[in-house]
Design a protein around this motif. Structure first.
Motif, PDB file in Angstrom:
ATOM      1  N   ARG A 290       0.796  -1.241   0.000  1.00  0.00           N
ATOM      2  CA  ARG A 290       0.000   0.000   0.000  1.00  0.00           C
ATOM      3  C   ARG A 290       0.822   1.282   0.000  1.00  0.00           C
ATOM      4  O   ARG A 290       0.304   2.348  -0.282  1.00  0.00           O
ATOM      5  N   SER A 409      -6.326   0.460  -7.301  1.00  0.00           N
ATOM      6  CA  SER A 409      -5.164   1.332  -7.113  1.00  0.00           C
ATOM      7  C   SER A 409      -5.359   2.654  -7.857  1.00  0.00           C
ATOM      8  O   SER A 409      -4.943   3.706  -7.369  1.00  0.00           O
ATOM      9  N   GLY A 416      -3.456  -0.896  -3.843  1.00  0.00           N
ATOM     10  CA  GLY A 416      -4.381  -1.327  -2.795  1.00  0.00           C
ATOM     11  C   GLY A 416      -5.396  -2.316  -3.332  1.00  0.00           C
ATOM     12  O   GLY A 416      -5.349  -2.698  -4.505  1.00  0.00           O
ATOM     13  N   ASP A 420     -10.309  -1.921   0.199  1.00  0.00           N
ATOM     14  CA  ASP A 420      -9.829  -0.672   0.806  1.00  0.00           C
ATOM     15  C   ASP A 420     -10.767   0.481   0.460  1.00  0.00           C
ATOM     16  O   ASP A 420     -10.900   1.439   1.221  1.00  0.00           O
TER      17      ASP A 420
END
Ligand code: SF4
Lengths: 425, 163
Positions: A290, A409, A416, A420
């Motif tokens: 991350r 992401s 990620g 998330d």
């Protein structure tokens, strides 16, 4: 009785006109298809011309797919594409795909039914191994092999040993074919299957659709593999029905066939995986990545540009916006995938999310055009290689991942997972 | 075939993207390709390489794409032989087919340092580090592959067979 053989050995034996073959044996085989693209065909054509024959061995068994730098990137690429086009017309090549019909070769040929189970295929492109997912023996070669293939319909092979990868059990939600192959490459390294054929089996593979299977076979070369085969089953047959018009042959590995090594993998151990620069084997769980801030996300390529990949990316992007510091480039791999994206409403999802959607091309995957990275920039990509300079400046970086991780992401602005985003909202 | 030149030493997994980056693949002209050979790995390479030089590398040399531009660029840059611990298989094929001499010899790779003068007898598979005096025996090619090499590459062999 012939010796017990793997499916790779059986396909090679059948095409060499032999009862049996064994690893290490050098054989000459008849080919079902010879493939090349706008980068490799010009050299193959030059070599073909040196042989001194007028006609290719069979205009229906050659595929010419300009996809790397077309629609033409610049004058030089236009010249390359023209060499291929002129040759295709002159020789009456059936499987030549002009811009507008063209797609990324390894997504296009299976989709169009040009490759089928049991075929022996060489392609002047390393990801030719993709067709192993249909139970074909397909392998990348250079342009000289292709040029000789145009003339003779034959190629020489050293029969490879086989490696068996058994992936048993259920994959966790959100874990895709891409994660499976990245996990395997991380486990065995970029030369872990050097000179060998990889065979993937087990319940996790059997439960997978063709698009994800193709992502797995596609990256066999990233472990050095000569081919990446998957046994033909009902899923393969359903995919080939109505596409593959020529007769195809199923070859199944004998239960007592010899493998150089058997890897047993528990599907549940595989996590969403990211390959860090500068090798596809440099893998880490996405959940531990991350802290990597990204400038670009690329969703497409012969690894992950099929409709299932587009759906997985769209599912994550739906109702969300790409992070303001990120350029997200989506490239459906073929015209058909492109159209399907429109019909299924995925195109709206991409456009609403502020993605740039391109006509099919290899483009950024090999650092050609359509998304080149500046010095020091980082991209997450659903492509297959993250070598130094692969997508642009030698100091730029490429992180390889699945469409879902790449899409998540793109929204997060750093690497990620889709979950998330739920937490963030 | 006999070769003699200065060794340029590199590590493992030297991929075809650093041998010849894709941004130069919009041409297939050997002289043009040679100008950019290995530039993402070693910008100085093209300036320091002299005709007849030798590349010495660890495992998996030439991994990655099938681009024949890679052995073509190396050869056009002036390199006659690549000695490695192992080669990626498409690169191996392409080298044999196009006539770039390659030798697999882990012991020689471990012993040879950058800048050593190395001589190679490709037929006998003998590699000599002239700087240190050490002699190594590489894997000989199987007869079928020798046949391709002796014909001067796959095109010539095919020509002979077809005409
Ligand atoms: S998408 Fe990338 S890996 Fe696939 S054929 Fe094109 S350049 Fe090669």
């Amino acid at each position: 009785m012939a010796r017990p053989m793997t499916m790779a050995e059986k396909i090679l034996a059948a095409h060499a006109g032999l009862e049996e073959v064994e690893p290490g044996q050098l054989i000459e085989c008849d080919l079902d298809l010879v493939l090349s693209n706008d980068v490799t065909a010009p050299i193959a054509i030059r070599e073909f011309n040196k042989i001194g024959v007028d006609k290719v061995f069979d205009p229906e068994k050659i595929a010419l797919v300009p996809d790397h730098y077309v629609p033409n990137k610049d004058i030089k690429s236009a010249e390359q594409a023209k060499i291929v086009r002129d040759f295709a017309h002159e020789q009456g090549i059936t499987h030549y795909y002009e811009v507008g019909c063209m797609g990324v070769e390894h997504a296009l040929l299976p989709e169009q039914g040009v490759v089928g189970a049991g075929d022996l295929i060489i392609g002047a492109d390393s990801h030719t191994c993709t067709y192993g997912a249909l139970g074909a023996f397909a392998t990348g070669v250079g342009s000289t092999d292709a040029g000789v293939g145009y003339a003779t319909g034959k190629a020489w092979f050293k029969v490879p040993e086989s490696l068996l990868f058994k992936i048993e059990g259920e994959l966790a939600p959100g874990v895709t074919g891409k994660d499976v192959i990245l996990h395997i490459i991380g486990m065995i390294g970029v030369d872990g299957a050097l000179y060998q054929a990889m065979e993937f089996s087990g319940s996790a593979i059997r439960n997978m659709d063709m698009d994800e299977r193709m992502s797995i076979s596609n990256m066999a070369i990233e472990a050095g593999g000569k081919a990446g085969l998957i046994e033909v089953d009902d899923v393969t047959r359903a995919y080939m029905d109505g596409r593959v018009e020529k007769p195809y042959t199923e070859y199944h590995s004998d239960p007592d066939a010899e493998y150089a090594k058997v890897y047993e993998i528990n599907a549940a151990d595989i996590q969403p995986t990211v390959a860090f620069p500068h090798l596809p084997s440099n893998t880490r769980p996405a959940a531990e990545s991350r802290d990597v801030v990204i400038d670009q996300a690329v969703i497409g390529s012969c690894t992950n540009g099929r409709i299932v990949d587009m759906r997985q990316a769209a599912e994550v992007l739906r109702g969300r916006k790409v992070h303001p510091n990120v350029r997200c480039i989506v490239i459906p791999a073929t015209q058909q995938v492109y159209r399907q994206c429109i019909e299924e409403g995925l195109m709206d999802v991409f456009l609403d999310a502020n993605c740039a959607v391109s006509t099919p091309t290899c483009g950024p995957c090999l650092g050609g055009y359509m998304g080149i990275l500046a010095a020091g920039e980082r991209a997450i990509a659903t492509t297959n290689r993250n070598f130094v300079g692969r997508m642009g400046d030698p100091t730029s970086e490429v992180y390889l991942a699945s469409p879902a991780v790449a899409a998540a992401s793109a929204v997060l602005g750093h690497i990620g997972l889709p979950q998330d985003l739920d937490e963030q909202e | 075939m006999q070769f003699k030149g200065t060794a340029h030493r590199y590590g493992r997994d030297i991929d075809t993207d650093v041998i010849i980056p894709a941004r130069y693949l919009n041409t297939s002209d050997p002289a043009e390709l040679a100008k950019h050979c290995l530039e993402d790995l070693d910008v100085e390479f093209v300036n320091k390489v002299a005709p007849g030089d030798i590349i010495v590398a660890d495992e998996n040399f030439g991994c990655g794409s099938s681009r024949e531009h890679a052995p073509i660029a190396i050869k056009a840059a002036g390199v006659d032989v690549v000695i490695a611990k192992s080669f990626a298989r498409i690169f191996y094929r392409n080298s044999i087919n196009t006539g770039l001499a390659i030798m697999e010899c882990p012991e020689a790779v471990d012993a040879i340092s950058a800048g050593d003068v190395v001589s190679v007898d490709a037929d006998a598979g003998v590699i000599t580090d002239e700087t240190t005096g050490q002699v190594f025996q590489a894997q000989p090619f199987p007869p079928f592959i020798r046949e391709i090499i002796e014909a001067g590459g796959l095109i010539n062999r095919t020509k002979q067979k077809m005409n």
